[in-house]
Write an enzyme that holds these catalytic residues in place. Structure first.
Site, PDB file in Angstrom:
ATOM      1  CB  VAL A   1       3.741   0.430   4.321  1.00  0.00           C
ATOM      2  CG1 VAL A   1       2.654   0.217   5.365  1.00  0.00           C
ATOM      3  CG2 VAL A   1       4.842   1.327   4.872  1.00  0.00           C
TER       4      VAL A   1
ATOM      5  N   GLY B   1       7.234   3.624   3.601  1.00  0.00           N
ATOM      6  CA  GLY B   1       7.569   4.416   4.766  1.00  0.00           C
ATOM      7  C   GLY B   1       8.913   5.085   4.570  1.00  0.00           C
TER       8      GLY B   1
ATOM      9  CB  ILE C   1      -0.966   0.040   1.199  1.00  0.00           C
ATOM     10  CG1 ILE C   1      -0.195  -0.046   2.523  1.00  0.00           C
ATOM     11  CG2 ILE C   1      -2.013  -1.045   1.099  1.00  0.00           C
ATOM     12  CD1 ILE C   1      -1.073   0.158   3.749  1.00  0.00           C
ATOM     13  N   GLY C   2       2.154   1.143   0.165  1.00  0.00           N
ATOM     14  CA  GLY C   2       2.945   2.370   0.147  1.00  0.00           C
ATOM     15  C   GLY C   2       4.340   2.149   0.665  1.00  0.00           C
TER      16      GLY C   2
ATOM     17  CG  ASP D   1      10.679  12.390   8.584  1.00  0.00           C
ATOM     18  OD1 ASP D   1      10.595  13.468   7.971  1.00  0.00           O
ATOM     19  OD2 ASP D   1      10.610  11.290   8.023  1.00  0.00           O
TER      20      ASP D   1
ATOM     21  CB  SER E   1      13.885   3.148   6.158  1.00  0.00           C
ATOM     22  OG  SER E   1      13.175   2.714   7.315  1.00  0.00           O
ATOM     23  N   GLY E   2      11.285   1.762   3.980  1.00  0.00           N
ATOM     24  CA  GLY E   2      10.854   0.453   3.518  1.00  0.00           C
ATOM     25  C   GLY E   2       9.435   0.449   3.000  1.00  0.00           C
TER      26      GLY E   2
END
Length: 976
Positions: free
Chosen positions: A698, A693, A690-691, A822, A695-696
């Site tokens: 999701v 993050g 679905i997307g 962040d 650093s990786g």
């Protein structure tokens, strides 16, 4: 005689000795009290705000501004807004004469109510508001029997409000605002016979009816119970509060009829009952003839406006909007001498407006839109020169505008679209000195535009009328005009060359002719340009391709000819229509995609280099058609072969995974789980992605037969990125495992092996804030959510409060504090009720030494959100999160992205320049959600965003202060 003299001398000596001892005792007491104060200063860490506490003589402390003395003895301590971080020391009560202890808005903290204050036997005023006290109010609170004022506002007090509070018979003021109390409001409060002020607002965890016993509060003047989950009906006993002056029960769940006794207390001045579920008619008998403000808006009230309202000679504000009221507005309303604001919009009122409206009062705001009103606007609306806003759109009003509008220099906002007005607009209205917005669309106005417009006018909407004549150069070049919408009129002549600061220009469906100007340097602010359905000829100027802000362009149904400039392909157009012209040649390659399939219809001379069925255009080189087909067939064959090989590899991989892969993973969790690691691992497939993050990847994974859903963030390790990603993984696990908060995403478990790390969270159904806030992100929202694509302002403010609560917890309640580093809209996740949770802690930093600047080896964060001092020095504290959160507030209010200021600036820089240029805040706000009823809140939050994004960290507020301001913004502004 001698005996008399001796007696007198003896008496004098005794008196002198007495005063000597008394003076010595006072000196000792003064020195003792000063010592107590200096010990307090030391206990509180010698705060900067008390640096002037330096002993010089035994009574010098009585001159310190925080100290009140009587007879050289301390009776009052006041530390309001002193930024003190400490506890309430037991030895405070060694100040034997202390009657007042006020620590409003500091960082005092305790796990329970400071019972040590019980020993202050003379204490009359206790204010612990806006601090960090926890626990329940003790059941023996009545031991503080001399209390006259008790304020516990804005703390974390919880549990039931004890019934014993009703035994504090000396209480005049009781303020239990914004706490975590549960249960219901105790009826024993009704026993406080001397109570004059009762404030119970913003206790969101209490669910209570309005206590019948409150009717016994005969001396109560001020009752504030907004947003306290009140249910049921208001009892008739409310009319027995004979001293009542201010009543606010707004934003609750009250229902039924408003009791007839409500307007009986003769001293009643202010009534706020808006945003409830009241039904039936408004009470028609009014004894409170001193009423100043009545707000019954946003209910389900029916019937008519009571005739008795016409007797309220002191009434300044009447708000009945968003109900189901009907009938004619009483003529007597027009005779009220004090009326300043009349808000009746969104009802079913009919008939004509009171003819005398504005004649006898200093009327400023008339909000009557969305009704069934007929007749003309009253001629006397601006007789007293105070009229600021007329909002009368969506009615059946007729005739010409009052001639007095031409001399009404106070007018700032006129919204009268969708009526049946006709005739010419009064000439003076066009140039009114303070006019900011004029919206005349969908009427039958005639006449021509003047040579110039009001210097302050930012928005002119005049679509769908009968305006004629040319567009004067002075109109389009007005310095402040941002929006000019004049579609479907009878305007003629040529397109103005100088468009100055315009961002939206709609001139479609007119009779414009001539060619497009070639020198268009002044068009650079344009975002939307629609000139369709005119008679414009000539070529499309190449200079249009230099308008970097242009996102919507419509030149269809004209007589344009020649080539489409290749530079148009450089623009980031979301909408393009050049159909029904005489254009020739090839379309720019940047437009050879399906999203532009309908942009070039009915131009027989156009062709495409990569034609497709959806475009229905000829190939620009027809001799190559055959070779092109062979080429495409070859490519298709290669793709099919690659897909077959990949499927084989995928099948082989799945076999290996089933037999070995699961055995290498390690699961760690601090709680009981409803799923296994196999449930997680088997869900890491492409269909669940679905997307991404920080650093990786999701994934959204359904983990059991009950349909439970989790979000899995996969951090993959390969090559030399391993060490950095490992640190981020460990940082996120460490932080999320150590904190629990409703506004911080919940980490369920972590799973790892030598090659990958998995973080498993509770899944939040409504994705992240940026998916909802920004147009280009909305395309990724599931179609089932389409009804919620545009976040209205209440939802946005609710999200801001939730995110602020999470950050405030991290900065002020975690020990040591945590800096996220962040903070951005894509890291604010939303559940089904749009409750915000902060996520993605891979860059977070725990400040080991609280208040001390820490340094990081490299700048982390996201473009547009990074505080300037962080980018320059990599030194961090909590203020970098405050800056980033300020950018989010600007996103929420403007609808822009963090890096979407202009070609040279971020959103924060753009917003600051907008204000420095003297432009109204209203112009910066998101048009999709900007409504009059929320305008003040949006402006306040915009200002808060500017405050948070100050370039100097020291001038930014703390997240604790930010949260307080947001909570205040969610409360209607009172003018009492």
């Amino acid at each position: 005689m001698k005996r008399t003299i001796l007696i007198f001398l003896h008496f004098s000596i005794c008196i002198g000795t007495f005063f000597h001892f008394l003076s010595h005792a006072n000196s000792q007491l003064s020195a003792q009290e000063q010592g107590i104060l200096l010990n307090l200063k030391k206990l509180w860490g010698n705060p900067e705000s008390l640096r002037h506490w330096i002993p010089t003589n035994s009574s010098s402390h009585c001159s310190w501004p925080e100290i009140t003395c009587s007879n050289s003895s301390i009776i009052g301590l006041s530390f309001r807004d002193y930024n003190i971080n400490g506890t309430v020391a037991p030895f405070i009560c060694n100040l034997k004469n202390l009657t007042t202890f006020d620590v409003y808005n500091n960082s005092f903290h305790s796990k329970e109510f400071p019972r040590a204050l019980y020993n202050c036997s003379k204490l009359e005023i206790l204010d612990l508001s806006q601090n960090y006290f926890y626990g329940a109010i003790p059941d023996d609170i009545h031991r503080m029997s001399r209390l006259r004022e008790l304020s516990l506002e804005g703390n974390n007090f919880d549990g039931n409000i004890p019934a014993s509070i009703g035994q504090l018979q000396e209480l005049r003021k009781l303020m239990l605002i914004s706490c975590l109390f549960t249960g219901s409001f105790p009826q024993e409060i009704g026993n406080l016979s001397n109570l004059e002020e009762l404030k119970l607002v913003d206790n969101s965890k209490i669910v209570s009816t309005f206590p019948l016993e409150f009717g016994k509060l005969k001396k109560l003047k001020y009752l504030w119970m907004a947003r306290t989950n009140l249910i049921g009906e208001i009892p008739n006993t409310i009319g027995e509060m004979e001293a009542l002056e201010y009543l606010d029960l707004s934003e609750n769940n009250l229902m039924g009829r408003i009791p007839g006794s409500l307007f009986m207390p003769k001293n009643l001045r202010i009534v706020y009952l808006h945003r409830n579920n009241f039904s039936g008619e408004i009470p028609h008998v009014v004894k409170a003839l001193n009423l100043d403000v009545i707000d019954l808006s946003e209910n389900k009230l029916t019937g008519t406006i009571p005739d008795d309202f016409g007797k309220l000679k002191h009434l300044t504000s009447l708000a009945l909007f968003l109900n189901q009221l009907s009938g004619k507005i009483p003529d007597s309303i027009g005779h009220l001498p004090g009326l300043v604001y009349l808000g009746l919009f969104n009802n079913n009122f009919s008939g004509s407006l009171p003819a005398e409206l504005g004649r006898y009062s200093m009327l400023e705001k008339l909000w009557i839109s969305t009704n069934r009103l007929t007749g003309q606007l009253p001629e006397h609306l601006c007789d007293n020169g105070k009229l600021v806003e007329v909002i009368a759109y969506e009615n059946q009003l007729v005739g010409e505008l009052p001639e007095s509008f031409g001399n009404c220099s106070s007018l700032e906002l006129v919204k009268i679209y969708r009526n049946n007005f006709s005739g010419n607009v009064p000439s003076g209205l066009w140039t009114s000195s303070n006019l900011n917005m004029l919206m005349l669309s969908d009427n039958s106005f005639t006449g021509e535009l003047p040579e110039r417009l009001a210097w302050n006018l930012s928005r002119l909407e005049m679509n769908n009328n009968c305006f004629s004549g040319k567009i004067p150069q002075g109109v389009s070049s007005s310095r402040n005009l941002l929006v000019l919408m004049a579609s479907n009129n009878l305007l003629n002549g040529t397109i103005p060359q100088d468009l100055s600061s315009l961002t939206i220009l709609l001139l479609d469906q007119n009779q414009l002719s001539g060619s497009l100007p070639l020198a268009i340097d002044s068009w650079k602010s344009l975002n939307t340009l629609n000139l369709s359905r005119n008679a414009i000829s000539g070529q499309i100027p190449e200079e249009l391709g230099s308008l970097q802000r242009l996102s919507e362009l419509d030149l269809s149904e004209n007589q344009l000819s020649g080539l489409i400039p290749s530079k148009l392909g450089f623009l980031n157009l979301t909408s393009l229509n050049l159909s029904s012209n005489h254009l020739t040649g090839s379309i720019p390659s940047e437009f050879e995609y399906n999203e532009y399939a309908h942009s070039f219809l009915n131009n027989p001379g156009l062709c495409a280099n990569r034609p497709s069925r959806s475009f229905n255009l000829e190939n620009c080189n027809s001799s190559q058609k055959g070779s092109s087909l062979n080429f495409y067939a070859t490519i298709a064959g290669i793709i099919s072969l690659v897909v077959a090989v990949l499927r084989g590899l995928l099948f082989l991989f799945s076999l290996i995974r089933k037999n070995k892969f699961h055995l290498t993973w390690k699961l760690v969790s601090s709680q009981k789980l409803s799923f296994t690691k196999s449930d997680i691992l088997s869900g890491l497939i492409a269909n669940n992605l679905i997307g991404y993050g920080g650093s990786g990847q999701v994934y959204r994974v359904v983990v059991n037969h009950s349909g439970d859903i989790v979000a899995v963030k996969k951090i993959w390790n390969n090559r030399k990125l391993e060490e950095k990603l490992e640190k981020e993984f460990l940082a996120e696990v460490k932080i999320l495992s150590s904190i629990r908060h409703a506004n911080i995403v919940e980490l369920l478990c972590c799973i790892s092996n030598d090659n990958s790390k998995l973080l498993v969270y509770k899944y939040l159904d409504n994705w992240s804030l940026d998916h909802w806030l920004h147009k280009k992100s909305r395309a990724t929202i599931p179609s089932s959510s389409i009804d919620h694509v545009v976040l209205d302002w209440p939802k946005r403010l609710h999200i801001a409060v939730g995110a602020a609560q999470g950050l405030s917890y991290m900065h002020h309640d975690c020990s040591p504090p945590i800096v996220h580093r962040d903070v951005k809209s894509s890291n604010i996740l939303l559940d089904l009720d749009f409750n915000a949770q902060i996520a993605d802690f891979g860059l977070a930093k725990i400040l080991i030494n609280e208040g001390e600047l820490a340094t990081m080896p490299a700048v982390a964060g996201s473009s547009g959100y990074i505080a300037p001092e962080y980018a320059g020095t990599t030194r961090i504290n909590e203020k970098i999160d405050v800056y980033s959160f300020g950018v989010i507030l600007l996103e929420l209010t403007t609808g822009r992205k963090a890096n979407d200021g202009d070609e040279h600036s971020s959103l924060a820089e753009w917003a600051l320049r907008h204000i420095e240029d003297g432009k109204p805040i209203d112009d910066a706000l998101d048009e999709e959600v900007k409504e009059l009823c929320h305008l003040n809140e949006m402006c306040h939050v915009f200002k808060l965003g500017l405050y948070c994004t100050s370039t100097q960290p020291s001038t930014r507020p703390s997240m604790k202060v930010v949260l307080k301001v947001l909570l205040q913004c969610s409360q209607p502004i009172r003018n009492d």
